[in-house]
Design a protein around this motif. Structure first.
Motif, PDB file in Angstrom:
ATOM      1  N   VAL A  50      -6.185  18.663  -3.737  1.00 26.37           N
ATOM      2  CA  VAL A  50      -6.527  17.544  -4.551  1.00 26.37           C
ATOM      3  C   VAL A  50      -5.174  16.942  -4.944  1.00 26.37           C
ATOM      4  N   VAL A  51      -4.897  15.721  -4.823  1.00 24.59           N
ATOM      5  CA  VAL A  51      -3.722  15.031  -5.005  1.00 24.59           C
ATOM      6  C   VAL A  51      -3.867  13.892  -5.775  1.00 24.59           C
ATOM      7  N   LYS A  52      -2.966  13.686  -6.973  1.00 28.13           N
ATOM      8  CA  LYS A  52      -2.775  12.517  -7.704  1.00 28.13           C
ATOM      9  C   LYS A  52      -1.728  11.715  -7.126  1.00 28.13           C
ATOM     10  N   ILE A  53      -2.110  10.273  -6.491  1.00 21.77           N
ATOM     11  CA  ILE A  53      -1.357   9.187  -6.384  1.00 21.77           C
ATOM     12  C   ILE A  53      -0.928   8.519  -7.622  1.00 21.77           C
ATOM     13  N   ASN A  54       0.489   8.466  -7.888  1.00 18.47           N
ATOM     14  CA  ASN A  54       0.876   7.640  -8.987  1.00 18.47           C
ATOM     15  C   ASN A  54       0.995   6.277  -8.901  1.00 18.47           C
ATOM     16  N   SER A  55       0.088   5.571  -8.420  1.00 14.75           N
ATOM     17  CA  SER A  55       0.023   4.242  -8.092  1.00 14.75           C
ATOM     18  C   SER A  55      -1.379   3.557  -7.970  1.00 14.75           C
ATOM     19  N   LYS A  56      -1.832   2.573  -8.166  1.00 10.00           N
ATOM     20  CA  LYS A  56      -3.309   1.807  -7.819  1.00 10.00           C
ATOM     21  C   LYS A  56      -3.476   1.026  -6.419  1.00 10.00           C
ATOM     22  N   LYS A  57      -1.998   1.234  -5.700  1.00 12.52           N
ATOM     23  CA  LYS A  57      -2.090   0.388  -4.588  1.00 12.52           C
ATOM     24  C   LYS A  57      -2.878   0.901  -3.542  1.00 12.52           C
ATOM     25  N   GLU A  58      -3.581   0.034  -2.524  1.00 14.93           N
ATOM     26  CA  GLU A  58      -4.156   0.502  -1.591  1.00 14.93           C
ATOM     27  C   GLU A  58      -3.652   1.802  -1.013  1.00 14.93           C
ATOM     28  N   ILE A  59      -4.409   3.071  -0.424  1.00  6.60           N
ATOM     29  CA  ILE A  59      -3.874   3.954   0.085  1.00  6.60           C
ATOM     30  C   ILE A  59      -4.493   4.097   1.820  1.00  6.60           C
ATOM     31  N   ILE A  60      -3.574   4.209   2.579  1.00  7.95           N
ATOM     32  CA  ILE A  60      -3.782   4.609   4.062  1.00  7.95           C
ATOM     33  C   ILE A  60      -3.466   5.979   4.215  1.00  7.95           C
ATOM     34  N   ILE A  61      -4.622   6.548   4.923  1.00  4.79           N
ATOM     35  CA  ILE A  61      -4.374   8.005   5.281  1.00  4.79           C
ATOM     36  C   ILE A  61      -4.372   8.089   6.754  1.00  4.79           C
ATOM     37  N   LYS A  62      -3.437   8.741   7.364  1.00  8.29           N
ATOM     38  CA  LYS A  62      -3.070   8.927   8.723  1.00  8.29           C
ATOM     39  C   LYS A  62      -2.990  10.447   8.906  1.00  8.29           C
TER      40      LYS A  62
ATOM     41  N   ASN B 107       0.807  -1.327  -0.037  1.00  2.04           N
ATOM     42  CA  ASN B 107       0.055  -0.018   0.067  1.00  2.04           C
ATOM     43  C   ASN B 107       0.760   1.207  -0.149  1.00  2.04           C
ATOM     44  N   ILE B 108       0.031   2.415  -0.022  1.00  9.70           N
ATOM     45  CA  ILE B 108       0.850   3.747   0.163  1.00  9.70           C
ATOM     46  C   ILE B 108       0.234   4.425   1.453  1.00  9.70           C
ATOM     47  N   VAL B 109       1.143   4.903   2.334  1.00  6.29           N
ATOM     48  CA  VAL B 109       0.775   5.508   3.606  1.00  6.29           C
ATOM     49  C   VAL B 109       0.964   6.992   3.364  1.00  6.29           C
ATOM     50  N   ILE B 110      -0.280   7.846   3.550  1.00  2.00           N
ATOM     51  CA  ILE B 110      -0.271   9.105   3.316  1.00  2.00           C
ATOM     52  C   ILE B 110      -0.272   9.630   4.731  1.00  2.00           C
TER      53      ILE B 110
END
Length: 142
Positions: free
Chosen positions: A130-142, A104-107
């Motif tokens: 508004v942010v573009k994440i250059n991946s389709k992995k699951e995103i976790i927001i902290k 995943n990606i941890v934001i």
């Protein structure tokens, strides 16, 4: 349904503001498409857009459509960060860090308040980003 309505309101309001973006390289994990001091939703929420229909709504926004390429729908996710209603100018919301793991990606989101004792105007604002994440992995927001 409520989230969809709020998202549509946010997108509409986003079209009313100017956009700014953080410099990013071609291999950057994320890119800030717009970051505004006003024009977001009146409640605090973070929304991850990964579905083709949700991303298509962003492409209809006058300020964002030139920043979203057609193939981004298959390769990227997007995040709408709304700070909610604030009673003074000077608030800001942004990504503090983005870390990619195997799964995943941890934001980490950072909310910035006006400096104590500042002469920020006493007006209602609704900061958003508004942010573009250059991946389709699951995103976790902290």
């Amino acid at each position: 349904m409520r989230k969809l309505v709020l998202l549509l309101i946010t997108i509409f309001l986003a079209s009313c503001g100017a956009s700014s973006s953080k410099p990013s390289g071609t291999n950057a994990l994320y890119e800030v498409l717009t970051q505004q001091a006003d024009g977001g939703a009146s409640i605090r929420f973070f929304e991850i857009l990964s579905d083709e229909k949700e991303i298509a709504m962003l492409q209809n926004d006058e300020h964002l459509k030139s920043k979203i390429k057609p193939n981004d729908i298959q390769t990227c996710n997007f995040i709408v960060l709304n700070m909610g209603e604030k009673t003074a100018a000077g608030y800001k919301i942004e990504i503090e860090s983005a870390v990619e793991t195997d799964k995943n990606i941890v934001i980490t989101v950072k909310e910035i308040a006006p400096k104590a004792g500042s002469t920020a105007s006493q007006e209602i604002t609704t900061p958003y980003c508004v942010v573009k994440i250059n991946s389709k992995k699951e995103i976790i927001i902290k």
